[in-house]
Structure formats: structure tokens, C-alpha cells
Write a protein that holds these residues in place. Structure first.
Motif, short mmCIF file in Angstrom:
data_model
loop_
_atom_site.label_atom_id
_atom_site.label_comp_id
_atom_site.label_asym_id
_atom_site.label_seq_id
_atom_site.Cartn_x
_atom_site.Cartn_y
_atom_site.Cartn_z
N ALA A 113 0.81 -1.22 0.00
CA ALA A 113 0.00 0.00 0.00
C ALA A 113 0.84 1.27 0.00
O ALA A 113 0.30 2.36 0.15
CB ALA A 113 -0.92 0.01 1.22
N THR A 114 2.14 1.13 -0.17
CA THR A 114 2.99 2.32 -0.12
C THR A 114 3.04 3.00 -1.48
O THR A 114 3.33 2.34 -2.48
CB THR A 114 4.39 1.94 0.36
OG1 THR A 114 4.28 1.46 1.70
CG2 THR A 114 5.34 3.12 0.34
N SER A 168 -9.37 6.80 1.62
CA SER A 168 -8.89 8.13 1.29
C SER A 168 -7.37 8.12 1.11
O SER A 168 -6.71 7.08 1.14
CB SER A 168 -9.28 9.09 2.41
OG SER A 168 -8.98 10.43 2.06
N CYS A 169 -6.81 9.31 0.91
CA CYS A 169 -5.37 9.49 0.86
C CYS A 169 -5.06 10.77 1.62
O CYS A 169 -5.97 11.47 2.07
CB CYS A 169 -4.89 9.58 -0.58
SG CYS A 169 -5.69 10.87 -1.54
N GLN A 170 -3.78 11.05 1.80
CA GLN A 170 -3.42 12.22 2.61
C GLN A 170 -2.23 12.94 2.01
O GLN A 170 -1.24 12.32 1.61
CB GLN A 170 -3.09 11.75 4.04
CG GLN A 170 -2.88 12.91 5.01
CD GLN A 170 -3.00 12.45 6.47
OE1 GLN A 170 -3.77 11.55 6.77
NE2 GLN A 170 -2.24 13.07 7.34
N ILE A 196 -9.45 11.35 -9.01
CA ILE A 196 -8.16 10.93 -8.48
C ILE A 196 -7.57 11.93 -7.48
O ILE A 196 -6.48 11.71 -6.96
CB ILE A 196 -7.13 10.60 -9.59
CG1 ILE A 196 -6.88 11.81 -10.51
CG2 ILE A 196 -7.59 9.40 -10.41
CD1 ILE A 196 -5.76 11.58 -11.53
N HIS A 197 -8.27 13.01 -7.22
CA HIS A 197 -7.87 13.89 -6.12
C HIS A 197 -8.94 13.90 -5.03
O HIS A 197 -8.99 14.79 -4.19
CB HIS A 197 -7.66 15.32 -6.61
CG HIS A 197 -6.82 15.41 -7.83
ND1 HIS A 197 -7.36 15.44 -9.09
CD2 HIS A 197 -5.48 15.43 -7.97
CE1 HIS A 197 -6.36 15.48 -9.98
NE2 HIS A 197 -5.22 15.48 -9.32
N GLU A 207 -1.94 6.74 -1.40
CA GLU A 207 -2.33 5.50 -0.72
C GLU A 207 -3.83 5.27 -0.75
O GLU A 207 -4.38 4.58 0.11
CB GLU A 207 -1.79 5.46 0.72
CG GLU A 207 -2.28 6.56 1.65
CD GLU A 207 -1.50 7.86 1.45
OE1 GLU A 207 -1.99 8.69 0.65
OE2 GLU A 207 -0.47 8.06 2.12
N MET A 208 -4.52 5.80 -1.74
CA MET A 208 -5.95 5.51 -1.88
C MET A 208 -6.13 4.05 -2.31
O MET A 208 -5.42 3.57 -3.18
CB MET A 208 -6.58 6.44 -2.93
CG MET A 208 -8.11 6.37 -2.98
SD MET A 208 -8.81 7.34 -4.36
CE MET A 208 -8.60 9.03 -3.78
N ALA A 209 -7.08 3.34 -1.68
CA ALA A 209 -7.42 2.00 -2.14
C ALA A 209 -8.61 2.10 -3.08
O ALA A 209 -9.50 2.94 -2.89
CB ALA A 209 -7.76 1.10 -0.96
N GLY A 210 -8.63 1.26 -4.08
CA GLY A 210 -9.71 1.25 -5.04
C GLY A 210 -9.19 0.90 -6.41
O GLY A 210 -8.01 0.57 -6.57
#
Lengths: 331, 331
Positions: free
Chosen positions: A264-265, B194-196, B218-219, B301-304
């Protein structure tokens, strides 16, 4: 954790079906339904290489069934070694009459089933040798290498042994070179988050939002220390220090480096870690050949990174650089 | 969320440094420090292709600077378009005297800076054409394509336009073919987590542990619906239905499919999704050419996963299949 899946029971077989559908060079071989081989079979007159291991680590293990790498691979359930039937299928599929190298990670179940399969097939005249991946320096003391687990560094052994087999070397030579690749490789990883088995109610382990674990294994095995998050620079410094403590690097030494994402990195962070790694290795005066940066050996959605270093000599370097036709060997 | 980094301010430049250190075919070109070009430069007598975009999407955008794909790429901060100086550097680096195609996603800041850079360089005699990625069907209605964002499907336009340029086609032809590739491509994604941003105190958006969002950008741009997790089979069915509603597929049609991981999704799940996708496309009688499965366009690091489909004809298919030398174009 959310997973893109249908049922836990069907997970591995559905993954395999998708992998095979996308990669026409791979086929199921044998009756177990859990062995993947090259569609083209073993090249005439060459040694075959069979591997195997649990699912959940893609591209490892089965992704490396390709020209110039593995001949076949037995596929276990998620984080479980392959069963006896799939190990027998893998050895059978890799046998082109010149013998088969069994090259897989040092885990109890995998060893037991491959050993039993090899013994049964020996009665039918199939000759095998076994070399185990033992690159994880966090899993046992240096003097206790028989207890060390195989992690990301095994891809170096795959590539080098695969090139040796393709070049027509005999079984003893291929086994010797694979063992040399293993003996020249060390790996250590750092985990940032956990992962979860399909169908499980909870992650494989718990780790706080601000904590990391140095040396954690690819199934969540206990590492060396758990503590607060540190900078990439600090983590790389520690990983290189631990590796070079037992794999001394002197100026002019040729090496390859694998900065491996655990799943996941973001690729951004893997390149950032590679930049830190290269700076420190340049300072030691070593020469980096064919650096690898990406997801080569994962633990599903675990975040983190492992660092592998292999020392190269005039025998290993050309084998590492030899061409291979594999979508997951990205050079 | 934990990140393997040193400082937020240094993040993008350190990522770039690592990317360049690992890929000797790439160099910084120009004074901005934020433009990457092929070390070999533009092939004599051919059109160049410049792209650009925010960081945080690797391998997009800059990873596709390679033989057979992009000539150059302007690199913005994380989730921010590239600045004017880097756009000027990208166009300049891609100019070999035969003109430059500007090929990037349909986002306001990117458009503004590329347009301004193109205008300034036109005065120096550099000819450009612009083609925008607009494949995200969730971002606006079909009748409002000028508002649609570019997402993962842009890699098809990169590959096809790159091959057209390499084949020596002139600027108008390369632009026409790139636009045709864009017009033939549709994408929709589903986000699981989500991502950060580096240095941020909180994730870009919140999403519950059992919820997903269909059509998210994608954002983290708002999608079509948010709801409970569904099976892979149900999600794939909906994605294909939405795509084929405006890209009708008839038996015998050749297409390519990209099953793209958004960053943190295990490769296992991407192959499982590809298996589901292939089953449903096979039922339509279409022929899948060169399926792509992996992380091509991410959101850290967004999952999907996102699903892209491109329809191919006798002009696009050979360009898609033409060789390219890029570690992130894995076929």
C-alpha cells in the motif's frame, strides 16, 4: 478493511483465474488447480525451476513464472504454504528431463510439502535440488541462518537462477548459483500498517497510527522493535547499517538494490527511499547495478518498505542482467 | 496516515531525485527543476510529446517519459498542476523542430499554464497542438465533455500518440490520433479509502470503514454515489454498464482494458477484478487486446480500482501494440 472480492472461499482461485486470463504465457498445469507453468513449457535440454508459496504476496510467487525466471509455481491459500498436490504438479511441470531446482522461501509447511513431493517424484526418476530463500536478517541471528525466513530478496535468486537454467547449465550448477545468490543477499523491512486476510474480522495485527515496526515479516511476524514513526532518512540509515553489519560493502563492490513496496505504499515514497538509499550507498563507494524500485513482494495492503542488497561478482552480474520476459520484472 | 518521507516541503523534489537516480534514461531539463525529459532527447525528425500534472499519481505522469511514450513531463506539487516555468521547460525539451503535442489531463491550472507557455514559445517559433484527457465519465454528463476530467485512460493516449510520433507522423496527425484515442476511451473508478497530502493533518476526505464511493476523482473529487461495500462482481457490472452506456460495444469489436489500482489495492484484487471484467466482456463478444492490470495512475495511498476501456480500429491497435521502453508500461 475493504476488499475487492466476492467470497473469501473463492478468493485465491478467482485471483488465479484473472492472472491467467491477463497473462497468456501462463497456464494451469496438473490436476491440483493450484500450479501455474509457462505455456511454452521447459526449454529443451534445460533445468527447470519450481517455486511455490502462499498467496497474498503478488507479484511473488506466481507472477515470476516467465521466460528467464521460474518454470512453475505452486500456489497456496493466502499466507499458507502450497499443498502436496500443487507441489507435485509444480515439480512435474518444471521437469524437462534435466532435473528441477526447487527454490522457495524457508517456511515449515512449504519445506515439508516440497520435500515430500520431491521424494515421491524421485521414484519416477525426477532429479531435484532444493535452495531456500533465507534473506530476512530480522528473523534470526546471523549464526542461525537455517531459521531465517525468505522475503523480497528471493527475486534476485529467481532471476539469477532462471538465467543460469536458460543458459543451459546443469542442475548442480544452477543449484550452486542459486545458493550463491541467496548467500549474497540480505533484506530488512519496516511495516507501517497491517493487512487483513480475506474473510477475517480483523487485521492480522494491530499497530498504532503513529507506530511502525522494524523487521516485521511478510505475514506479520514479530520484528526487532516497534516505535514511533521516523523520517525516511533515519529508517534507511538503520536498514543499511543492519544489512552491512553482516554483508560488508567496500568501495568498488558491485551490488544491486531492491526497494520493495509491501503493498500500500505510494510509488512516490519508494523512489524517495531509493534516493536516500543511493546517497548512503554512494558514500560507501559501491557501484549500484540495475536498481529495482516497486512492488515485488507484498503483504496485501500492508504499507511499508523493505530494502534488499545483493553483492555481485563476475558470475552473478551478467545473470542478473540477462533478459527476461516478465511483466513484473520491470527493468 | 504514516508516510515514508523527510519533510513535506522537500517531498516532491526528493521523490524526483530518487526517480531520476533509478532511471538513467530520464534527466531534468531546463531551469525550473521540475521538468523531466528523455536523456536521449527527441528523435531527429519526429514530433515531441510533452505532458504534465500534479505529483501523487505515480507512475503518472512523469513515469511515462520514455522511448515510445512521452518526450517530457512538467511536475507539479502533490495534487497541484505544474507551474508555468516547468510547462515551458517541458515544451522546450520536447521540441525537435517538428512541433510538440501537449497531452495532459483536463484540469484548470494545467490548461492555463500550458496555454501560456505555448503562447510564449510560439513567439520563438515552437509549434504546438493540445489534446486533453477527458476519459472520466463520472465527472460530467456525456454532452458536457469539455468539463470531464482526465484520469487513468490517458495512458492509452500516451502510448498511442507516442507510437505515432515515433513512427514519424507530423504534428497534425499525431494530434488527430491522440484525440481519437481520447475519444475512444472511457474510465470510471471506485474508491475504498482516502489518501493524505504530505504534511497534512488529516486525510483528503473521510469515508466510513464499510463505505465506498463510485466515480470518485483521483484527487478525491465527489463521485456518483457513496454507499456500502459491494462484491467485486457487482462493482464490475456497474462500471461496465456505465461505460458501455456511452461507448457501445458490439460483438467482434477489438478493445483494450485497463484495470488500474489507485495505490493501496493488492495486485491480487486487481487480477480478481480483471477476471470479472473479462467474463462480462467475453459475454458481449468483444475481443480484448493487450489487457493492462496494475498501478498505472494512482492517488497515493488511496485503495480502489478504476476500469478503462478503449475501442480499437486498424489505426489504433498497431500503435497500442508498438514497443516502448518504459518500466511502468508492463506488457
Amino acid at each position: 478493511m475493504k476488499k475487492l472480492m466476492n467470497t473469501a472461499g473463492g478468493y485465491v482461485d478467482e485471483v488465479l483465474a484473472g492472472l491467467l486470463a491477463a497473462n497468456p504465457g501462463m497456464v494451469l498445469a496438473g490436476e491440483s488447480g493450484r500450479n501455474v507453468a509457462r505455456r511454452a513449457g521447459v526449454k529443451a535440454g534445460t533445468v527447470g525451476i519450481a517455486s511455490g508459496g502462499g498467496s497474498g504476496h503478488l507479484p511473488l510467487f506466481v507472477g515470476y513464472v516467465a521466460e528467464g525466471l521460474l518454470s512453475s509455481c505452486a500456489v497456496g491459500n493466502v499466507f499458507e504454504g502450497p499443498n502436496l498436490a500443487s507441489c507435485m504438479d509444480a515439480i512435474t511441470a518444471a521437469d524437462g528431463g534435466k532435473g528441477v531446482l526447487l527454490l522457495f522461501g524457508n517456511y515449515g509447511g512449504d519445506k515439508m510439502n516440497f520435500a515430500m513431493a520431491a521424494e515421491m517424484l524421485a521414484e519416477e526418476g525426477v532429479e531435484t535440488r532444493t535452495v531456500l530463500g533465507t534473506d530476512d536478517i530480522a528473523s534470526a541471528e546471523p549464526g542461525d541462518k537455517a531459521k531465517r525466513r525468505g522475503v523480497a530478496g528471493i527475486v534476485y535468486a529467481y532471476k539469477i537462477a532462471g538465467a543460469a537454467a536458460d543458459a543451459g547449465m546443469d542442475l548442480d550448477e544452477v543449484a550452486r548459483i542459486a545458493q550463491k545468490a541467496v548467500d549474497s543477499t540480505r533484506t530488512i523491512g519496516v511495516a507501517l500498517t497491517s493487512c487483513q486476510l480475506p474473510g477475517a474480522d480483523a487485521p492480522t495485527f494491530e499497530i498504532a497510527d503513529d507506530e511502525i515496526e522494524m523487521g516485521m515479516g511478510i505475514h506479520g511476524e514479530r520484528g526487532i522493535w516497534r516505535g514511533k514513526m521516523r523520517t525516511a532518512s533515519e529508517l534507511v540509515a538503520e536498514m543499511i547499517e543492519r544489512i552491512t553489519a553482516e554483508l560488508p560493502l567496500t568501495a568498488g563492490q558491485k551490488i544491486s538494490v531492491l526497494v520493495n513496496g509491501l503493498g500500500a505504499t505510494p510509488l512516490e515514497e519508494l523512489f524517495l527511499v531509493y534516493g536516500e538509499t543511493k546517497k548512503r550507498l554512494d558514500a560507501l563507494g559501491v557501484e549500484i547495478v540495475l536498481p529495482l524500485v516497486g512492488n515485488y513482494v507484498t503483504s496485501m495492503e500492508m504499507a511499508g518498505v523493505s530494502l534488499s542488497i545483493i553483492t555481485l561478482d563476475d558470475e552473478l552480474e551478467p545473470l542478473l542482467k540477462a533478459p527476461a520476459q516478465c511483466p513484473f520484472w520491470k527493468v
